[in-house]
Design a protein around this motif. Structure first.
Motif, short mmCIF file in Angstrom:
data_model
loop_
_atom_site.label_atom_id
_atom_site.label_comp_id
_atom_site.label_asym_id
_atom_site.label_seq_id
_atom_site.Cartn_x
_atom_site.Cartn_y
_atom_site.Cartn_z
N ASN A 1 27.14 40.63 12.19
CA ASN A 1 26.37 40.82 10.97
C ASN A 1 27.01 39.79 9.85
O ASN A 1 26.47 39.45 9.10
CB ASN A 1 26.62 42.26 10.81
CG ASN A 1 26.01 42.74 9.42
OD1 ASN A 1 24.64 42.84 9.30
ND2 ASN A 1 26.75 42.96 8.59
N SER B 1 25.65 37.39 7.11
CA SER B 1 25.96 37.47 5.88
C SER B 1 26.33 36.31 5.18
O SER B 1 26.34 36.33 3.81
CB SER B 1 27.03 38.54 5.66
OG SER B 1 26.68 39.77 6.07
N GLU C 1 18.09 37.24 4.31
CA GLU C 1 19.01 38.32 3.48
C GLU C 1 18.46 39.59 3.78
O GLU C 1 18.92 40.78 3.97
CB GLU C 1 18.82 38.01 1.99
CG GLU C 1 19.49 39.04 1.22
CD GLU C 1 19.60 38.65 -0.34
OE1 GLU C 1 19.56 39.56 -1.13
OE2 GLU C 1 19.17 37.51 -0.51
N GLN D 1 18.59 40.85 7.35
CA GLN D 1 20.00 41.36 7.88
C GLN D 1 20.44 42.59 7.25
O GLN D 1 21.26 43.42 7.83
CB GLN D 1 20.98 39.91 6.99
CG GLN D 1 22.25 40.21 7.45
CD GLN D 1 23.11 41.05 6.32
OE1 GLN D 1 22.76 40.51 4.98
NE2 GLN D 1 23.95 41.94 6.64
N SER E 1 31.20 41.20 6.69
CA SER E 1 30.52 40.37 5.27
C SER E 1 31.79 40.26 4.52
O SER E 1 31.72 39.26 3.63
CB SER E 1 29.63 41.44 4.70
OG SER E 1 30.14 42.69 4.51
#
Length: 420
Positions: free
Chosen positions: A225, A229, A326, A329, A357
């Motif tokens: 993830n 990001s 974006e 995600q 992130s």
């Protein structure tokens, strides 16, 4: 995709609506500060560009290290109380920023700010989980993200006349306005009535909880993830530098591209949350996000060496794909981080997930500027391949999480190891 109605942007529960209002208020303050922070640091505090960059880098590292300990505190005392404390802490830090008069004081205050800033997203997720049902939490997070984008824009607009005034009072107003926004947000959170939780709070210390975390599958998911990001750095750093330095497109197209991203994020975040209410749907969203980001990188690579008109068109396509990546995600990350976080350790797990992130924010600018832009087209193609690989790894990692033994309650020994 069904076009959303006004009702789609209203949280289903009173607590969710109150929480969305707090998000709007705090984001207006943040937008106000972000728009004027650089001018404030240079003209009011008297810092150089190098001092600002170093101070923010140190603060980012401090925020990274503080994220999980604050999450453990959230599990011990409740994410609601901890989030209120974080908002008040941030308000106090911004008041303190007015009295900063040198680089050392700036680093100290910025680091204190970062400690609460890094922990706010996972605490927010944990509170949303307590205010909504499983079928509505991703939609609520989508609404909150939409509201925050609107708030950032409004705050930036409010900063314009203050920056034009170019006075000490105006610069102080930018910072104190943000402090006030966080204080008001904390006040609204105090009035928030959450359903009584049936989950017992952990009594373990932060150090014991961190040392006992061994769910490597969840960490792997957080890493994937975090990789996806990277779109945040591509938007804020990659697009401006690549457009100006490597294409024939006029520099004036950069703010238009950023504005396009913001508008699409506001309009489409809620619709993009549809179908991500379970693990397969969330995994699908995360994979789509990776593929869309790969397409975006290919488009940016193709923008080099073309005429100005073609470059603008290709960059616009890349920006749209970036926005789609974006949105997917965000949706996939929210739901998957919820689903695989044990109830008694919800805030801790969500904080660990947020490290992906947060870490991207630390190393992302160097990757985009040095590795990607520094190597030109081949750099963008390489990044596209990287995103595709991340997307392909999502399904097997979710399968591992589905097959893994669930951790024992936080205050009880595990009946079997968390990892083989």
């Amino acid at each position: 995709m069904k076009l959303p109605s006004v009702a789609d942007y209203v949280p289903a529960t009173p607590a969710g609506r109150t929480f969305a209002l707090t998000a709007l208020i705090s984001s207006v303050g943040t937008g106000l500060f972000l728009a004027g922070s650089t001018v404030f640091f240079i003209r009011y505090v008297g810092l150089s560009n190098a001092q600002i960059g170093l101070g923010l880098a140190v603060a980012a590292c401090f925020g990274f290290l503080a994220t999980v300990p604050v999450g453990v505190i959230g599990d011990r005392f409740g994410p609601h109380r901890t989030l209120i404390g974080a908002q008040l802490w941030r308000a106090g830090c911004f008041v303190g920023l007015v009295f900063v008069d040198g680089p050392l004081a700036f680093v100290v205050v910025a680091s204190c700010m970062a400690a609460a800033e890094g922990s706010t997203p996972p605490l927010t997720q944990a509170v949303v989980a307590e205010t909504t049902g499983p079928e509505d939490r991703v939609r609520t997070m989508a609404i909150i993200r939409t509201v925050r984008n609107v708030g950032f824009s409004l705050g930036a607009l409010l900063a314009a006349p203050l920056l034009s005034a170019s006075s000490t009072t105006a610069y102080q107003s930018i910072v104190l306005g943000n402090a006030l926004a966080f204080a008001l947000s904390a006040g609204l959170l105090l009035r928030l009535r959450l359903p009584k939780s049936t989950v017992a709070r952990t009594s373990r210390s932060a150090l014991r909880a961190i040392r006992g975390f061994r769910d490597w599958r969840y960490v792997t998911l957080a890493g994937l993830n975090g990789t996806l990001s990277l779109h945040m750095t591509i938007l804020s750093v990659g697009i401006p530098l690549w457009t100006v330095q490597a294409t024939e497109a006029p520099a004036a197209i950069v703010p238009i591209l950023v504005f396009t991203n913001t508008v699409l994020a506001v309009l489409l975040q809620v619709p993009f949350s549809n179908g991500a209410d379970d693990s397969p749907g969330a995994g699908r969203a995360l994979r789509r996000g990776g593929l869309a980001l790969a397409g975006c990188c290919v488009a940016f690579a193709l923008a080099q060496g073309t005429s100005a008109v073609v470059a603008v068109g290709v960059l616009a396509v890349g920006c749209v794909l970036l926005t789609f990546g974006e949105l997917w995600q965000a949706v996939g990350g929210w739901q998957l981080s919820y689903l695989y976080a044990p109830e008694k350790q919800k805030a801790t797990y969500l904080s660990v997930f947020n490290l992906g992130s947060t870490g991207q924010g630390i190393i992302g600018p160097s990757i985009v500027t040095t590795v990607v832009i520094g190597t030109g087209r081949i750099g963008w193609i390489g990044l596209a391949v990287f995103f595709v690989l991340a997307a392909l790894l999502v399904r097997p990692v979710i399968t591992l999480l589905d097959r893994a033994p669930r951790p024992a309650p936080a205050d009880e020994p595990a009946s079997e190891p968390l990892s083989p």
